[in-house]
Design a protein around this motif. Structure first.
Motif, PDB file in Angstrom:
ATOM      1  N   LYS A 103      -1.302   5.003   4.735  1.00  0.00           N
ATOM      2  CA  LYS A 103      -1.372   6.441   4.441  1.00  0.00           C
ATOM      3  C   LYS A 103      -2.141   7.155   5.550  1.00  0.00           C
ATOM      4  O   LYS A 103      -1.714   8.212   6.034  1.00  0.00           O
ATOM      5  CB  LYS A 103      -2.042   6.673   3.083  1.00  0.00           C
ATOM      6  CG  LYS A 103      -2.274   8.136   2.754  1.00  0.00           C
ATOM      7  CD  LYS A 103      -2.767   8.383   1.335  1.00  0.00           C
ATOM      8  CE  LYS A 103      -4.079   7.742   1.019  1.00  0.00           C
ATOM      9  NZ  LYS A 103      -4.628   8.184  -0.295  1.00  0.00           N
ATOM     10  N   ARG A 104      -3.242   6.582   5.978  1.00  0.00           N
ATOM     11  CA  ARG A 104      -4.052   7.165   7.043  1.00  0.00           C
ATOM     12  C   ARG A 104      -3.250   7.226   8.351  1.00  0.00           C
ATOM     13  O   ARG A 104      -3.324   8.201   9.106  1.00  0.00           O
ATOM     14  CB  ARG A 104      -5.331   6.355   7.216  1.00  0.00           C
ATOM     15  CG  ARG A 104      -6.186   6.335   5.951  1.00  0.00           C
ATOM     16  CD  ARG A 104      -7.384   5.416   6.062  1.00  0.00           C
ATOM     17  NE  ARG A 104      -8.320   6.001   7.014  1.00  0.00           N
ATOM     18  CZ  ARG A 104      -9.263   5.316   7.618  1.00  0.00           C
ATOM     19  NH1 ARG A 104      -9.417   4.015   7.399  1.00  0.00           N
ATOM     20  NH2 ARG A 104     -10.091   5.918   8.458  1.00  0.00           N
ATOM     21  N   TYR A 105      -2.467   6.175   8.600  1.00  0.00           N
ATOM     22  CA  TYR A 105      -1.606   6.099   9.788  1.00  0.00           C
ATOM     23  C   TYR A 105      -0.501   7.166   9.728  1.00  0.00           C
ATOM     24  O   TYR A 105      -0.268   7.885  10.705  1.00  0.00           O
ATOM     25  CB  TYR A 105      -0.985   4.704   9.876  1.00  0.00           C
ATOM     26  CG  TYR A 105       0.131   4.594  10.866  1.00  0.00           C
ATOM     27  CD1 TYR A 105      -0.132   4.425  12.222  1.00  0.00           C
ATOM     28  CD2 TYR A 105       1.462   4.653  10.449  1.00  0.00           C
ATOM     29  CE1 TYR A 105       0.902   4.332  13.146  1.00  0.00           C
ATOM     30  CE2 TYR A 105       2.491   4.552  11.361  1.00  0.00           C
ATOM     31  CZ  TYR A 105       2.215   4.391  12.707  1.00  0.00           C
ATOM     32  OH  TYR A 105       3.241   4.300  13.612  1.00  0.00           O
ATOM     33  N   LEU A 106       0.168   7.260   8.587  1.00  0.00           N
ATOM     34  CA  LEU A 106       1.262   8.225   8.458  1.00  0.00           C
ATOM     35  C   LEU A 106       0.763   9.660   8.605  1.00  0.00           C
ATOM     36  O   LEU A 106       1.447  10.496   9.194  1.00  0.00           O
ATOM     37  CB  LEU A 106       1.982   8.027   7.121  1.00  0.00           C
ATOM     38  CG  LEU A 106       2.856   6.778   7.046  1.00  0.00           C
ATOM     39  CD1 LEU A 106       3.224   6.451   5.599  1.00  0.00           C
ATOM     40  CD2 LEU A 106       4.105   6.945   7.901  1.00  0.00           C
ATOM     41  N   CYS A 107      -0.421   9.939   8.091  1.00  0.00           N
ATOM     42  CA  CYS A 107      -0.994  11.278   8.272  1.00  0.00           C
ATOM     43  C   CYS A 107      -1.241  11.572   9.748  1.00  0.00           C
ATOM     44  O   CYS A 107      -1.106  12.714  10.196  1.00  0.00           O
ATOM     45  CB  CYS A 107      -2.293  11.419   7.481  1.00  0.00           C
ATOM     46  SG  CYS A 107      -2.058  11.600   5.706  1.00  0.00           S
ATOM     47  N   ALA A 108      -1.598  10.538  10.510  1.00  0.00           N
ATOM     48  CA  ALA A 108      -1.894  10.713  11.935  1.00  0.00           C
ATOM     49  C   ALA A 108      -0.636  10.819  12.786  1.00  0.00           C
ATOM     50  O   ALA A 108      -0.653  11.475  13.832  1.00  0.00           O
ATOM     51  CB  ALA A 108      -2.741   9.534  12.445  1.00  0.00           C
ATOM     52  N   THR A 109       0.458  10.199  12.337  1.00  0.00           N
ATOM     53  CA  THR A 109       1.645  10.094  13.195  1.00  0.00           C
ATOM     54  C   THR A 109       2.837  10.932  12.743  1.00  0.00           C
ATOM     55  O   THR A 109       3.771  11.114  13.518  1.00  0.00           O
ATOM     56  CB  THR A 109       2.094   8.622  13.313  1.00  0.00           C
ATOM     57  OG1 THR A 109       2.421   8.118  12.005  1.00  0.00           O
ATOM     58  CG2 THR A 109       0.998   7.771  13.955  1.00  0.00           C
ATOM     59  N   ARG A 110       2.805  11.421  11.534  1.00  0.00           N
ATOM     60  CA  ARG A 110       3.895  12.257  11.019  1.00  0.00           C
ATOM     61  C   ARG A 110       3.293  13.551  10.485  1.00  0.00           C
ATOM     62  O   ARG A 110       2.794  13.585   9.353  1.00  0.00           O
ATOM     63  CB  ARG A 110       4.671  11.545   9.914  1.00  0.00           C
ATOM     64  CG  ARG A 110       5.370  10.288  10.377  1.00  0.00           C
ATOM     65  CD  ARG A 110       6.202   9.698   9.273  1.00  0.00           C
ATOM     66  NE  ARG A 110       6.769   8.415   9.664  1.00  0.00           N
ATOM     67  CZ  ARG A 110       7.526   7.680   8.880  1.00  0.00           C
ATOM     68  NH1 ARG A 110       7.820   8.094   7.646  1.00  0.00           N
ATOM     69  NH2 ARG A 110       8.004   6.527   9.307  1.00  0.00           N
ATOM     70  N   PRO A 111       3.346  14.611  11.265  1.00  0.00           N
ATOM     71  CA  PRO A 111       2.662  15.854  10.880  1.00  0.00           C
ATOM     72  C   PRO A 111       3.009  16.381   9.487  1.00  0.00           C
ATOM     73  O   PRO A 111       2.139  16.922   8.810  1.00  0.00           O
ATOM     74  CB  PRO A 111       3.103  16.844  11.968  1.00  0.00           C
ATOM     75  CG  PRO A 111       3.416  15.976  13.151  1.00  0.00           C
ATOM     76  CD  PRO A 111       3.980  14.696  12.578  1.00  0.00           C
ATOM     77  N   ALA A 112       4.226  16.194   9.013  1.00  0.00           N
ATOM     78  CA  ALA A 112       4.614  16.724   7.707  1.00  0.00           C
ATOM     79  C   ALA A 112       4.230  15.805   6.549  1.00  0.00           C
ATOM     80  O   ALA A 112       4.312  16.206   5.387  1.00  0.00           O
ATOM     81  CB  ALA A 112       6.121  16.976   7.676  1.00  0.00           C
ATOM     82  N   TYR A 113       3.795  14.614   6.857  1.00  0.00           N
ATOM     83  CA  TYR A 113       3.520  13.626   5.802  1.00  0.00           C
ATOM     84  C   TYR A 113       2.417  14.099   4.853  1.00  0.00           C
ATOM     85  O   TYR A 113       2.562  14.014   3.629  1.00  0.00           O
ATOM     86  CB  TYR A 113       3.159  12.272   6.426  1.00  0.00           C
ATOM     87  CG  TYR A 113       2.781  11.228   5.411  1.00  0.00           C
ATOM     88  CD1 TYR A 113       3.748  10.554   4.678  1.00  0.00           C
ATOM     89  CD2 TYR A 113       1.447  10.925   5.157  1.00  0.00           C
ATOM     90  CE1 TYR A 113       3.403   9.608   3.733  1.00  0.00           C
ATOM     91  CE2 TYR A 113       1.085   9.989   4.216  1.00  0.00           C
ATOM     92  CZ  TYR A 113       2.078   9.325   3.513  1.00  0.00           C
ATOM     93  OH  TYR A 113       1.730   8.395   2.570  1.00  0.00           O
TER      94      TYR A 113
END
Length: 185
Positions: A103-113
């Motif tokens: 979740k922390r990774y997706l927030c960092a790499t996918r702006p809309a996540y």
């Protein structure tokens, strides 16, 4: 002490009806929906099992309803691991261990996540260390099985639908049995 599938079934029977942290589903419904989404995407037994068991730590480390509202990170992603080690592969355990980091990774790499996260997921994100920095994201995705954890995280985020039909727990425990590395005594 390692859990047996019977122990896991009893945990879901006895504690699975608890609400899943501010979401419109129970712990069991969330687990079944996560596993069902994995199955629908053609995931193998190990990843379906990880999806089923990824939040087992909530049931084992019962912190009451919605601990994030009280500023508590229950560390659920780690809590179940000692009980599953030796029973399931590192792949299953790593997906469980790292679904919060995913979740922390997706927030960092996918702006809309981040915008798609539920209120409780956003609140717990802060307690879990917040959004990864660029260096942290690169380190995370380089770990073995990190891609599996990301897939699991995406199913986890979607598995919050009220009254959503899924196969029953016995169906997913049968899949779990097929990927066990050992049968606990």
């Amino acid at each position: 002490m390692a859990l047996t599938l019977d122990d896991i079934e009893i945990l879901f029977r006895d504690k699975g009806n608890a609400q899943y942290s501010g979401e419109p589903v129970s712990q069991l419904e969330h687990a079944l929906q996560s596993a069902h989404l994995a199955e629908e995407e053609g995931a193998d037994d190990e990843l379906v099992t990880a999806a089923l068991l990824h939040d087992l730590g909530h049931l084992l480390n019962d912190q009451g309803e919605t601990p994030s509202l009280r500023g508590i990170d229950d560390m659920h992603q780690f809590f179940a691991l000692p009980f599953l080690r030796g029973v399931f592969s590192d792949r299953v355990l790593d997906a469980i261990r790292w679904h919060v980091d995913a979740k922390r990774y997706l927030c960092a790499t996918r702006p809309a996540y981040w915008a798609g996260l539920s209120e409780d997921s956003r609140r717990s994100l802060v307690l879990q260390g917040g959004v990864f920095s660029g260096d942290e994201a690169r380190e995370f995705i380089g770990r073995p099985h990190a891609q599996d954890a990301v897939r699991l995280r995406l199913w986890d985020d979607k598995a919050k639908k009220s009254n959503h039909a899924t196969p029953d727990l016995a169906h997913y425990l049968a899949r779990a049995r097929r990927c066990m590395t050992a049968v606990p005594a």
